[in-house]
Design an enzyme around this catalytic site. Structure first.
Site, PDB file in Angstrom:
ATOM      1  CB  CYS A 180     -23.825 -48.926 -36.091  1.00  0.00           C
ATOM      2  SG  CYS A 180     -23.619 -49.909 -34.991  1.00  0.00           S
ATOM      3  CG  HIS A 184     -20.237 -45.412 -39.093  1.00  0.00           C
ATOM      4  ND1 HIS A 184     -18.906 -44.731 -39.144  1.00  0.00           N
ATOM      5  CD2 HIS A 184     -20.272 -45.917 -37.798  1.00  0.00           C
ATOM      6  CE1 HIS A 184     -18.274 -44.703 -38.148  1.00  0.00           C
ATOM      7  NE2 HIS A 184     -19.092 -45.377 -37.243  1.00  0.00           N
ATOM      8  NE  ARG A 229     -12.781 -48.208 -34.540  1.00  0.00           N
ATOM      9  CZ  ARG A 229     -13.275 -47.399 -33.717  1.00  0.00           C
ATOM     10  NH1 ARG A 229     -13.734 -47.813 -32.658  1.00  0.00           N
ATOM     11  NH2 ARG A 229     -13.722 -46.133 -34.003  1.00  0.00           N
ATOM     12  CB  CYS A 233     -17.781 -48.618 -32.748  1.00  0.00           C
ATOM     13  SG  CYS A 233     -18.489 -47.298 -33.605  1.00  0.00           S
TER      14      CYS A 233
END
Length: 272
Positions: A180, A184, A229, A233
């Site tokens: 992740c 991000h 979501r 992802c």
């Protein structure tokens, strides 16, 4: 992490060698907003993406989720069990929380379904539909009350749950070997195709979210929970996502929500 993110968007052009070595002059000078503040991060990539801000503001003049918030309010008014479990619906910023008695993270999705099943009712879909409608009502009421994200870590067990969520977020998995954080944290502000990657801080403040991609065929399908979501992802990273109400998922959301502490709750909101 917060200091890193603020420093990154202080002046993208000036700090290009450190944060944006592969971005173009045009992108850094004309599209990356300077001096982004902590509270602005709740807007996702619209906090710094000038081009995106225009379309975002235009869509929010007539938000596509308004009628779905009303559906959520109707669900609440028609369900005595929900009224009993959530006498105060301005609680979006308090979830997920760590239950010190059960020694586990409780998500808003999990709390709602437990409320329903304890009352002898059928659990809702954890990603969309009634669950997303009701959560949008909770988020909207919380926003109107001007409440902030307020995730607590009050014990060693809670801290351990946070650390496991953090480990999941930063661990590379799947055949693409992505985490992740690849997109991000390190990648925040950079472009993938025609999209600017959003930053971790602020990710959870605006859920449930209406994605134009989800709602292109039917408006009701456009609104989705944070679990929906995140599952998508994680799948995009090339790995099998944890189940929506699993320990892994709840601890991941606990970590993410904690990283937005102090920001205003501003859901529901729109994303592409």
């Amino acid at each position: 992490l917060i200091d890193y993110t603020i420093a990154k968007f202080e002046d993208g052009d000036k700090n290009r060698d450190k944060f944006f070595p592969y971005s173009t002059d045009d992108e850094l000078k004309n599209n990356i907003q300077k001096n982004v503040k902590y509270e602005d991060l709740r807007k996702g990539n619209y906090a710094f993406n000038k081009q995106g801000q225009y379309s975002y503001n235009e869509i929010n003049e007539m938000p596509p989720y308004d009628e779905l918030v009303e559906k959520g309010e109707e669900l609440y008014e028609d369900n005595k069990a929900l009224q009993k479990c959530f006498p105060d619906v301005t609680v979006a910023g308090d979830y997920p929380y760590f239950d010190e008695e059960k020694k586990e993270v409780v998500s808003l999705t999990g709390a709602i379904n437990k409320c329903l099943t304890d009352a002898g009712q059928k659990a809702w879909n954890e990603k969309k539909g009634k669950m997303a409608f009701f959560q949008s009502y909770i988020a909207s009421e919380t926003k109107d009350a001007e409440k902030k994200v307020n995730i607590q870590i009050n014990s060693a067990e809670a801290a351990a749950a946070y650390e496991r969520g953090k480990e999941f977020y930063y661990t590379q998995r799947g055949y693409l070997k992505l985490s992740c954080a690849t997109c991000h944290v390190q990648g925040a502000g950079k472009r993938v195709r025609n999209e600017s990657l959003s930053q971790l801080a602020g990710h959870t403040t605006h859920f449930p979210v209406f994605r134009l991609k989800w709602g292109k065929d039917k408006v009701e399908n456009g609104l989705g929970t944070l679990e929906r979501r995140m599952a998508g992802c994680v799948k995009d990273q090339g790995q099998v996502p944890p189940k929506t109400n699993s320990k892994e998922m709840k601890e991941l959301l606990y970590f993410m929500a904690y990283m937005s502490n102090g920001m205003n709750v501003d859901g529901p909101d729109v994303r592409k």
